[in-house]
Scaffold this active site. Structure first.
Site, short mmCIF file in Angstrom:
data_model
loop_
_atom_site.label_atom_id
_atom_site.label_comp_id
_atom_site.label_asym_id
_atom_site.label_seq_id
_atom_site.Cartn_x
_atom_site.Cartn_y
_atom_site.Cartn_z
N GLU A 1 -41.92 13.72 46.01
CA GLU A 1 -41.89 13.05 47.31
C GLU A 1 -43.25 12.92 47.97
O GLU A 1 -43.64 11.85 48.45
CB GLU A 1 -40.92 13.74 48.27
CG GLU A 1 -39.45 13.51 47.95
CD GLU A 1 -38.93 14.35 46.80
OE1 GLU A 1 -39.66 15.26 46.35
OE2 GLU A 1 -37.78 14.14 46.37
N HIS B 1 -28.74 18.94 52.76
CA HIS B 1 -28.53 17.51 52.53
C HIS B 1 -27.90 16.76 53.69
O HIS B 1 -27.45 15.64 53.51
CB HIS B 1 -27.64 17.30 51.30
CG HIS B 1 -28.32 17.50 50.00
ND1 HIS B 1 -28.81 18.71 49.59
CD2 HIS B 1 -28.60 16.63 49.00
CE1 HIS B 1 -29.35 18.58 48.38
NE2 HIS B 1 -29.23 17.33 48.00
#
Ligand SMILES: Cc1ncc(C[n+]2csc(CCOP(=O)(O)OP(=O)(O)O)c2C)c(N)n1
Ligand SMILES: [Mg+2]
Lengths: 363, 377
Positions: free
Chosen positions: A60, A129
């Site tokens: 990322e 999440h």
């Protein structure tokens, strides 16, 4: 006007901007062959090819950094991070680099980069999440932050984001991808940053809802009208940086009461910021303290009944509205459901928000 | 020194002059820091000049350079006027980053020096991104459509640009090192990664911070072949970096170059250097790249002692002028506090800053800056 899903409105925006401008490239984990974890980019690889739709390694921080470098010398990259939680791995590039490069190099370099990411609870994905982090990005000068709630704004804001010369953190919502709505497919449908949407006009109380909470607030307003005779105005700020504070203040001047609804955590949240701005600039307009309805101050739990009470629902907004209006909430005709055990209030309502609003609002 | 071939006389003189300028500049910057003309951190490149000049002189003008917080020398080597670098150190309006960046954040878009970055390892992905943009333009034929964001650069590239990215030995332990080398190899990006191995990350020696100390090998498992050069020898550095650049330009895949060098001063100005011995430093100082190269040129009959003296005088004069320029440059106007936070665009409305209530010292400047209706700047 065409009816389409939020997901398809995003894809439409990407496709249109890629057709319009060859410099637009997409990068992200599984956005190409797989079509995107939420299928936003499905079909774009076939149309634009591997050079413009790039599957990346799971890196990322580096993907965002590559987007920054490419943006500095003329590409218009749109980076997809699979969810906002993974954006935390890219915080260095987003904050230390994307946000600061134009400033720290004296205006010599621009970073016209869009970093897209979905957020939100409701899918039982637990603490790594499910969160909402728009407040973290809102904190950073140099970033623009957009959080579309409708398909129209999904397309409109994403197109504006791609065209903007600044780095944009573009916060989508996992629960909205399948939601349908009318979309203006012309240039007129491009949504300028810094223009709030008045989703519903009303005169009794202003409800500001961020991201998905704009929709929840609208439904709560319907309920307030139908069951309590309360005429609520609902505002969706659409972008948090820049913020259309004028529209919010004008509404507060009319209604004299305000509630901020967000899905994220209460401390240092979007609501906390709005409350500060409103009380600094519209104190005399207020007949009651501004109330916040936020996500619970806990890591997001997995178990369905727990998750369900850890983010705001219509009934919470209705209750907050009745509180700031000085009405007794216990008289509210909200049918109790498992999600409405009084117990959760102690955990999930922003400390000092609704509880504090009660005594003062009833003065 | 030097098994590598010497360049022509003029070039050789220029390299010596460039290294000498960096040395004299850095020495003076250290003095200015002691006199509190410069604040914050100050990382000097003294001892590492051959790595800077050897590598940047292997670049074409159209190539990009991305480096670290130890980058006054990189800016000077790329041709940024010393006065603008010194003014940045002084925090003045005429600094190359207008006083917003400081020692760690030099930048010169026109000379394709794409920054000085203060985050260890933060510059690697950005360099790969620049290389990606160059590669994209070449492949998709975006000629004439790119570089819109860089004022003053030649708008059209030559489709051959390579990016040189320098960083320290310590940075090879960052996640971005592994991530970026992998991605650059995977996407065949035209970038040379150059690790300036000065054998310490702050006070931690190489052997104490890296399991693999043969740093040129650190990219092997990521698909990036390595090369090494003697970073105390400008000729060897130039030779190896030139090879790496040529390889990258032709093969279009990244290379890792390790330059072994040594910094003669502390990590930054506040460093008592307790992690190494005076003897060790003295030993490396014997290999000082500047007198070594000067002596070689003299030996080869390319310059004489008087010429070496002149080169030094020129450097001292240039630094004198740089200090005078910096001294004369005003501090940035207080109103510039809010400048360049955003590129203000017509489609942006609303409030950028949390509150339009300006601190009194801003003379109300914030009121106009707080709303970006396109007229904010
Ligand atoms: C992410 C990050 N961590 C820590 C630091 C503090 N820091 C600055 S320089 C440095 C040492 C870096 O060593 P190296 O990469 O070998 O470069 P050198 O300073 O030797 O040129 C450290 C730890 C930083 N700037 N950024
Ligand atoms: Mg080092």
């Amino acid at each position: 006007m065409t009816e389409m899903r939020y997901r398809d409105a995003l894809k439409l925006a990407l496709r249109e901007e890629m057709e319009r401008d060859e410099r637009v490239v997409l990068m992200g984990e599984d956005i190409g062959v797989f079509g995107g974890a939420f299928k936003v980019t499905e079909g774009l690889l076939a149309q634009f090819g591997e050079r413009r739709v790039r599957d990346t390694p799971i890196s990322e921080n580096t993907i965002v950094g590559v987007g920054i470098g490419a943006a500095m010398v003329g590409l218009r990259p749109v980076v997809e991070l699979m969810t906002v939680n993974f954006a935390l791995l890219a915080f260095d590039q987003i904050v230390n680099h994307a946000a600061h490069i134009h400033y720290m190099f004296g205006g010599q370099a621009r970073v016209p980069l869009v970093v897209r990411m979905p957020q939100g609870a409701g899918h039982q994905l637990g603490p790594t999440h499910s969160h909402c982090f728009e407040a973290m990005f809102l904190h950073v000068p140099g970033l623009l932050v957009a959080a579309p709630a409708t398909p129209a704004d999904a397309r409109g804001l994403l197109k504006a984001a791609v065209r903007d010369e600044n780095p944009v953190v573009f916060v989508e919502h996992e629960s909205l991808y399948g939601v349908r709505g009318e979309v203006d497919e012309t240039e007129e449908g491009v949504t300028d940053f810094g223009c709030a949407r008045v989703a519903r006009e009303g005169s009794d109380v202003t409800i500001v809802g961020v991201s998905r909470m704009a929709l929840t607030a609208e439904r709560a307003a319907d309920q307030l009208a139908a069951e309590h005779g309360v005429d609520a105005e609902v505002i969706d700020p659409r972008t948090l940086r820049p913020l259309d504070l004028d529209t919010i203040l004008a509404s507060v001047a009319k209604t004299n009461r305000c509630i901020i609804v967000e899905e994220g955590w209460p401390h240092g949240g979007v609501g906390a910021n709005f409350v500060a701005l409103i009380s600094e600039q519209a104190f005399d307009d207020l007949d009651a303290p501004v109330a916040r309805v936020s996500g619970a101050d806990v890591p997001m739990p997995y178990s369905k009944p727990l998750e369900d009470i850890a983010f705001p629902h219509e009934s919470d907004i209705v209750r907050a509205a009745l509180l700031v209006l000085g009405r007794d909430s216990s008289a509210a005709s909200i049918a109790p459901t498992p999600a409405h055990d009084g117990e959760r209030d102690a955990h999930r309502v922003a400390p000092g928000a609704i509880q504090e609003a009660m005594p003062r609002a009833s003065r | 020194m030097a098994t590598s071939a010497l360049p022509d006389q003029e070039t050789a003189r220029e390299w010596l002059a460039a290294m000498t300028l960096i040395r004299r500049f850095e020495e003076r910057a250290g003095e200015m820091y002691a006199r509190a003309k410069i604040g914050g951190f100050l990382h000097l490149s003294i001892g590492e000049e051959a790595t800077i000049v050897g590598s940047t002189r292997a670049l074409r003008e159209s190539d990009y350079l991305v480096s670290t917080y130890r980058s006054h020398g990189d800016a000077l080597a790329r041709g940024t006027p010393p006065g603008k670098v010194m003014a940045e150190l002084f925090g003045r309006a005429d600094g190359c980053s207008k006083g917003h960046g400081g020692s760690m954040h030099m930048f010169d878009a026109q000379r394709r020096f794409m920054g000085g970055y203060g985050i260890v390892g933060g510059n690697l992905p950005i360099a790969a991104g620049i290389a990606l943009a160059c590669d994209q333009r070449r492949a998709v034929s975006l000629a004439g459509k790119m570089n819109v964001s860089i004022e003053g650069t030649n708008a059209d590239g030559n489709d051959e640009e390579v990016t040189l990215c320098t960083f320290g030995d310590g940075a090879t332990n960052q996640g971005t090192f592994g991530e970026t080398l992998n991605l650059a190899a995977l996407w065949r990006l035209p970038v040379v990664f150059m690790v300036i191995n000065n054998q310490f990350g702050m006070g931690t020696s190489l052997a104490r911070h890296s399991a693999v100390t043969d740093l040129q090998r650190k990219g092997e498992s990521l698909g990036v072949p390595g090369m090494a050069c003697d970073g105390m020898d400008v000729l060897d550095t130039h030779r190896v970096v030139s090879q790496a650049l040529a390889h990258v330009r032709e093969e279009r895949r990244p290379v890792l170059v390790e330059a072994v060098t040594y910094r003669f001063r502390g990590h930054s100005m506040a460093d008592p250097e307790e992690y190494r011995t005076k003897e060790e430093v003295a030993q490396w100082r014997e290999r000082d790249p500047i007198p070594a190269f000067g002596a070689l040129l003299q030996e080869q009959g390319m310059i004489d002692a008087a010429e070496r003296e002149r080169i030094d005088e020129e450097a001292v004069r240039a630094v004198d002028e740089a200090v005078a320029f910096a001294e004369e440059s005003p501090f940035p106007d207080k109103k510039s506090l809010y400048e360049d936070v955003y590129v203000l665009d017509h489609q942006i409305h609303g409030h950028y800053h949390g509150t339009p209530r300006a601190p009194a010292s801003l003379d109300g400047a914030l009121d106009t800056q707080a709303r970006a209706g396109g007229d904010g700047q």
